[in-house]
Design an enzyme around this catalytic site. Sequence first.
Site, short mmCIF file in Angstrom:
data_model
loop_
_atom_site.label_atom_id
_atom_site.label_comp_id
_atom_site.label_asym_id
_atom_site.label_seq_id
_atom_site.Cartn_x
_atom_site.Cartn_y
_atom_site.Cartn_z
CB THR A 133 -0.88 0.01 1.27
OG1 THR A 133 -1.51 1.28 1.41
CG2 THR A 133 -0.06 -0.25 2.53
CG ASP A 134 -1.14 4.98 -0.99
OD1 ASP A 134 -1.67 4.42 0.00
OD2 ASP A 134 -1.76 5.77 -1.73
CD GLU A 135 -3.28 3.52 4.62
OE1 GLU A 135 -3.02 3.46 5.83
OE2 GLU A 135 -4.42 3.43 4.16
CE1 TYR A 159 -3.05 -2.47 5.90
CE2 TYR A 159 -3.02 -0.12 5.42
CZ TYR A 159 -3.03 -1.43 4.98
OH TYR A 159 -2.99 -1.70 3.64
CE LYS A 163 0.39 -4.56 2.96
NZ LYS A 163 0.18 -5.95 2.45
O1 TDX Z 1 -16.71 6.06 7.81
C1 TDX Z 1 -15.69 6.57 7.33
N1 TDX Z 1 -15.62 7.94 7.19
C2 TDX Z 1 -14.52 8.58 6.69
O2 TDX Z 1 -14.50 9.81 6.59
C3 TDX Z 1 -14.57 5.77 6.89
C4 TDX Z 1 -14.60 4.28 7.02
C5 TDX Z 1 -13.48 6.44 6.39
N2 TDX Z 1 -13.43 7.79 6.30
C6 TDX Z 1 -12.25 8.45 5.73
C7 TDX Z 1 -10.91 8.00 6.29
C8 TDX Z 1 -9.99 8.11 5.08
O3 TDX Z 1 -9.50 9.44 4.97
O4 TDX Z 1 -12.23 8.08 4.35
C9 TDX Z 1 -10.90 7.82 3.89
C10 TDX Z 1 -10.84 6.39 3.41
O5 TDX Z 1 -10.94 5.57 4.55
P1 TDX Z 1 -10.82 3.97 4.44
O6 TDX Z 1 -11.82 3.50 3.45
O7 TDX Z 1 -10.86 3.43 5.82
O8 TDX Z 1 -9.39 3.80 3.76
P2 TDX Z 1 -7.92 4.34 4.18
O9 TDX Z 1 -7.80 4.56 5.64
O10 TDX Z 1 -7.59 5.50 3.27
O11 TDX Z 1 -7.04 3.05 3.78
C11 TDX Z 1 -7.32 2.36 2.56
O12 TDX Z 1 -6.41 2.65 1.55
C12 TDX Z 1 -5.10 2.15 1.67
C13 TDX Z 1 -7.37 0.86 2.81
O13 TDX Z 1 -8.27 0.55 3.84
C14 TDX Z 1 -6.00 0.34 3.10
O14 TDX Z 1 -6.03 -1.05 3.30
C15 TDX Z 1 -5.10 0.67 1.96
O15 TDX Z 1 -3.82 0.23 2.23
#
Ligand code: TDX
Length: 351
Positions: A133-135, A159, A163
């Site tokens: 992942t880019d994280e 997380y 990774k």
């Molecule tokens: O309910 C929510 N409200 C919200 O504002 C959730 C679940 C997330 N978010 C925000 C947090 C992040 O800025 O949205 C963005 C995306 O969140 P996630 O879907 O949880 O993804 P993220 O944390 O960006 O990580 C994802 O991308 C990189 C994947 O889950 C990782 O596995 C991947 O490595």
Amino acid sequence: MKILLTGGMGFIGSAVIRRLLRTTDARIVNVDCLTYAASPEAIEEAASDPRHVHVKADVADTAAMRAIFAAHDPDAVMHLAAESHVDRSIDGPAAFVQTNVTGTLSVLEAALAHWRALTPERAASFRFHHVSTDEVFGHLEPGDAPFTAATPYAPRSPYAASKAASDHLVRAFHATYGFPAFVTNTCNNYGPWQFPEKLIPLTIANAVEGKPLPVYGRGENVRDWIHVDDHAAGLVAALGRAKPGETHLLGAHAEARNIDVVRGICAVLDRLVPDPAGPRERLISFVTDRPGHDFRYAIDAGPAMAALGWTPAYSFETGLEATVRWYLENAAWWQAIRARNYAGQRLGTAA
Ligand code: TDX
């Protein structure tokens, strides 16, 4: 060619399996221990295909991994099995170290022993593809240049740290043992069969059901999005073309603020299935921010596109609309998951 693929019941792994079965002659050994996030339905076509076999095993079980390599004698490994939800890693980091770090080491050790016993010809073409992942690169400020393969590692969530550790182990095996491994790092994936705890499927599901749409903080955080089928195509291209020791960043140059993603989903739903109660934006609910919330991710995917001869097909607009349509047509799948998970699991209901 026989590919040992870990995590093939997950969101990205299942997309890779569908693509391999449809576009190649590869045989697939799908090693997946069926966690909460597994969706065997996502590879229904594989169940009746003799080129696919599922082996239920935990990647962190070293003895099981050695036995699977001995029994199936693969030509390549695609390692996708991982715990992936950042919010879960904040609530419980240990499971992430167990699967993502110990699990990766266990698969690497079994693969190294297997590779060393291959004939010189098979050993020369063997590949270990680690999907990441880019994280691992940390986060960016507005105006910063996107991540490249040269960006230093700076993970900020449990997380991302797990990774990052797994990526380091893969590169250490390449440097130390000459093991023919390479790494791809991708950005935020979206599309069919994504577990409805992640932003896009959670927003679609809640909006369809008229529930609040939880947006962390002010929704200004930026993510870079790629459709999972485009990512799967990039992964298959990388398996064919990447050289040992290389790193490729797979993305589709589609940055968006979370609030704009949520509004975009509302707009598509309002057009496809209007809500008599009014536009769905009324459901947006700003909630407590994620601790240590990474501000922005962005990937420079140009070098990977050139090196792998691969280009994503979806724009974020076409991909998001296709995804909303898919979740509307497959509501039974995510509704069953949500019914199962409401007792205690964190699915992003408003804080
Ligand atoms: O309910 C929510 N409200 C919200 O504002 C959730 C679940 C997330 N978010 C925000 C947090 C992040 O800025 O949205 C963005 C995306 O969140 P996630 O879907 O949880 O993804 P993220 O944390 O960006 O990580 C994802 O991308 C990189 C994947 O889950 C990782 O596995 C991947 O490595």
